[in-house]
Design a protein around this motif. Structure first.
Motif, mmCIF file in Angstrom:
data_model
loop_
_atom_site.group_PDB
_atom_site.id
_atom_site.type_symbol
_atom_site.label_atom_id
_atom_site.label_comp_id
_atom_site.label_asym_id
_atom_site.label_seq_id
_atom_site.Cartn_x
_atom_site.Cartn_y
_atom_site.Cartn_z
ATOM 1 N N GLU A 74 0.884 -1.367 -0.104
ATOM 2 C CA GLU A 74 -0.066 -0.103 -0.071
ATOM 3 C C GLU A 74 0.868 1.221 0.049
ATOM 4 O OE1 GLU A 74 -2.926 2.147 3.106
ATOM 5 O OE2 GLU A 74 -3.164 0.210 2.937
ATOM 6 N N ARG A 75 2.051 1.198 0.633
ATOM 7 C CA ARG A 75 2.569 2.556 0.929
ATOM 8 C C ARG A 75 4.076 2.420 0.590
ATOM 9 N NH1 ARG A 75 3.451 4.669 6.168
ATOM 10 N NH2 ARG A 75 3.970 2.744 6.943
ATOM 11 N N ARG A 76 4.649 1.322 0.182
ATOM 12 C CA ARG A 76 6.099 1.412 0.011
ATOM 13 C C ARG A 76 6.826 1.431 1.089
ATOM 14 N NH1 ARG A 76 7.227 -2.025 -3.937
ATOM 15 N NH2 ARG A 76 9.415 -0.950 -4.438
ATOM 16 N N ARG A 77 6.258 0.994 2.418
ATOM 17 C CA ARG A 77 6.878 1.277 3.504
ATOM 18 C C ARG A 77 6.621 0.227 4.525
ATOM 19 N NH1 ARG A 77 6.751 7.689 4.745
ATOM 20 N NH2 ARG A 77 7.629 8.242 2.712
ATOM 21 N N PHE A 78 7.226 -0.094 5.520
ATOM 22 C CA PHE A 78 6.715 -1.229 6.647
ATOM 23 C C PHE A 78 7.829 -1.147 7.852
ATOM 24 C CE2 PHE A 78 10.168 -3.297 4.029
ATOM 25 C CZ PHE A 78 11.038 -4.024 4.802
ATOM 26 N N ARG A 79 7.008 -1.472 8.909
ATOM 27 C CA ARG A 79 7.724 -1.498 10.162
ATOM 28 C C ARG A 79 8.387 -2.746 10.681
ATOM 29 N NH1 ARG A 79 4.241 3.361 13.422
ATOM 30 N NH2 ARG A 79 4.425 4.628 11.811
ATOM 31 N N ILE A 87 11.439 0.843 13.675
ATOM 32 C CA ILE A 87 12.327 1.418 12.644
ATOM 33 C C ILE A 87 11.407 1.205 11.292
ATOM 34 C CG2 ILE A 87 14.075 1.599 11.057
ATOM 35 C CD1 ILE A 87 15.929 0.405 13.351
ATOM 36 N N GLU A 88 11.053 2.076 10.776
ATOM 37 C CA GLU A 88 10.083 2.112 9.211
ATOM 38 C C GLU A 88 11.166 2.311 8.073
ATOM 39 O OE1 GLU A 88 6.064 3.580 8.481
ATOM 40 O OE2 GLU A 88 7.464 5.467 7.557
ATOM 41 N N LEU A 89 11.119 0.888 7.530
ATOM 42 C CA LEU A 89 11.993 0.815 6.240
ATOM 43 C C LEU A 89 11.279 1.448 4.889
ATOM 44 C CD1 LEU A 89 13.750 -2.310 6.582
ATOM 45 C CD2 LEU A 89 14.481 0.004 7.391
ATOM 46 N N GLY A 90 11.779 1.972 4.040
ATOM 47 C CA GLY A 90 10.938 2.525 2.749
ATOM 48 C C GLY A 90 11.439 3.832 2.463
ATOM 49 N N ARG A 91 12.021 4.591 3.272
ATOM 50 C CA ARG A 91 12.667 5.882 2.836
ATOM 51 C C ARG A 91 14.277 5.905 3.054
ATOM 52 N NH1 ARG A 91 10.323 10.833 5.849
ATOM 53 N NH2 ARG A 91 11.647 11.650 4.432
ATOM 54 N N LEU A 92 14.730 5.859 1.825
ATOM 55 C CA LEU A 92 16.439 5.790 2.033
ATOM 56 C C LEU A 92 16.672 7.118 2.422
ATOM 57 C CD1 LEU A 92 18.304 3.650 1.184
ATOM 58 C CD2 LEU A 92 18.678 4.903 -0.999
ATOM 59 N N HIS A 93 17.731 7.020 3.308
ATOM 60 C CA HIS A 93 18.472 8.258 3.792
ATOM 61 C C HIS A 93 17.556 8.922 4.978
ATOM 62 C CE1 HIS A 93 21.567 7.918 1.180
ATOM 63 N NE2 HIS A 93 20.787 7.988 0.019
ATOM 64 N N ALA A 94 16.215 8.458 5.270
ATOM 65 C CA ALA A 94 15.307 9.047 6.465
ATOM 66 C C ALA A 94 14.171 8.278 6.887
ATOM 67 C CB ALA A 94 14.720 10.481 5.649
ATOM 68 N N MET A 95 14.781 6.929 7.509
ATOM 69 C CA MET A 95 14.067 6.030 7.975
ATOM 70 C C MET A 95 13.448 6.458 9.339
ATOM 71 S SD MET A 95 15.971 2.603 6.850
ATOM 72 C CE MET A 95 17.815 3.326 7.167
ATOM 73 N N PRO A 96 12.186 6.588 9.533
ATOM 74 C CA PRO A 96 11.857 6.894 10.900
ATOM 75 C C PRO A 96 12.075 6.018 11.995
ATOM 76 C CG PRO A 96 9.834 7.167 9.283
ATOM 77 C CD PRO A 96 11.040 6.788 8.640
ATOM 78 N N TYR A 97 12.484 6.334 13.410
ATOM 79 C CA TYR A 97 12.846 5.512 14.368
ATOM 80 C C TYR A 97 12.101 6.070 15.423
ATOM 81 C CZ TYR A 97 15.974 3.828 17.978
ATOM 82 O OH TYR A 97 16.803 3.291 18.844
ATOM 83 N N TRP A 98 11.390 5.196 16.486
ATOM 84 C CA TRP A 98 11.001 5.520 17.779
ATOM 85 C C TRP A 98 11.640 4.611 18.598
ATOM 86 C CZ3 TRP A 98 8.533 4.352 13.067
ATOM 87 C CH2 TRP A 98 7.762 5.870 12.398
ATOM 88 N N PRO A 99 12.448 5.055 19.261
ATOM 89 C CA PRO A 99 13.181 4.163 20.503
ATOM 90 C C PRO A 99 12.523 4.233 21.476
ATOM 91 C CG PRO A 99 14.243 6.357 20.128
ATOM 92 C CD PRO A 99 13.212 6.187 19.268
ATOM 93 N N LYS A 100 12.573 2.996 22.278
ATOM 94 C CA LYS A 100 11.735 2.489 23.505
ATOM 95 C C LYS A 100 12.213 3.453 24.432
ATOM 96 C CE LYS A 100 10.697 -2.122 22.098
ATOM 97 N NZ LYS A 100 10.693 -3.604 22.543
ATOM 98 N N THR A 101 13.291 3.666 24.820
ATOM 99 C CA THR A 101 13.864 4.403 26.073
ATOM 100 C C THR A 101 14.186 5.815 25.828
ATOM 101 O OG1 THR A 101 16.022 3.943 25.488
ATOM 102 C CG2 THR A 101 15.061 2.166 26.785
ATOM 103 N N VAL A 102 13.851 6.519 24.717
ATOM 104 C CA VAL A 102 13.920 7.832 24.428
ATOM 105 C C VAL A 102 12.567 8.457 23.769
ATOM 106 C CG1 VAL A 102 15.363 9.740 23.383
ATOM 107 C CG2 VAL A 102 16.522 7.315 24.192
ATOM 108 N N PRO A 103 12.130 9.336 24.315
ATOM 109 C CA PRO A 103 10.967 9.904 23.720
ATOM 110 C C PRO A 103 11.409 10.484 22.473
ATOM 111 C CG PRO A 103 11.594 11.219 25.831
ATOM 112 C CD PRO A 103 12.272 10.053 25.682
#
Length: 167
Positions: A74-79, A87-103
């Motif tokens: 659907e979006r050419r991305r997956f988590r 980590i969301e893969l699908g955007r080269l050079h700008a992959m969103p990342y949500w760490p568990k221990t850092v807001p």
């Protein structure tokens, strides 16, 4: 400082003359580095890979779970969930990342070697397998930034400090 282009040389250099500032009147030759645009490079790769690209797509989708596969189609991305965060893969050079221990949300940049030789789906397969095999290493080598902020070298936020590296 403003300058005027006097000549475009065939090897990518330019001869220019500064028109104001401390270098006014001075003529110099410099090389203009052009950074390839990621999106167009990926688009070109999609068009030229043919059967290798089809096989790469089959391999990637075979490695994804049901929800990941639906997101990819659907979006050419997956988590990808790791012990350190998502980590969301699908955007080269700008992959969103949500760490568990850092807001907060960060962006990661991790690129496989010989990127231009790989079909796009092989790029994501390569990164997915590296992330699954050793998420700590992946986050250690990743460049990272807060959204819109400056890039920093790894390790990315959210990794616990390794006592062996503190001495």
């Amino acid at each position: 400082m403003r300058y005027e282009v006097l000549e475009e040389l065939t090897d990518g250099r330019r001869r220019v003359r500064y028109v104001d500032g401390p270098l006014a009147g001075r003529t110099v030759v410099f090389h203009v580095a052009r950074r390839p645009r990621t999106r167009s490079a990926l688009a070109r790769r999609r068009q030229t890979v043919g059967q290798a690209g089809e096989r790469a797509g089959e391999l990637l989708t075979s490695l994804l779970g049901e929800e990941q596969r639906a997101d990819w189609q659907e979006r050419r991305r997956f988590r990808v969930e790791t012990e350190y965060g998502t980590i969301e893969l699908g955007r080269l050079h700008a992959m969103p990342y949500w760490p568990k221990t850092v807001p907060g949300e960060f962006e990661l940049c991790v690129v496989p070697t010989q990127l231009d030789d790989l079909p796009e789906d092989d790029v994501w397969t390569n990164l997915l397998l590296a992330l699954r095999a050793d998420p700590r290493w992946f986050l250690t080598v990743a460049n990272w930034r807060k959204r819109g902020g400056p890039w920093c070298m790894g390790p990315a936020p959210g990794l616990p400090l390794d006592p062996a590296t503190l001495s």
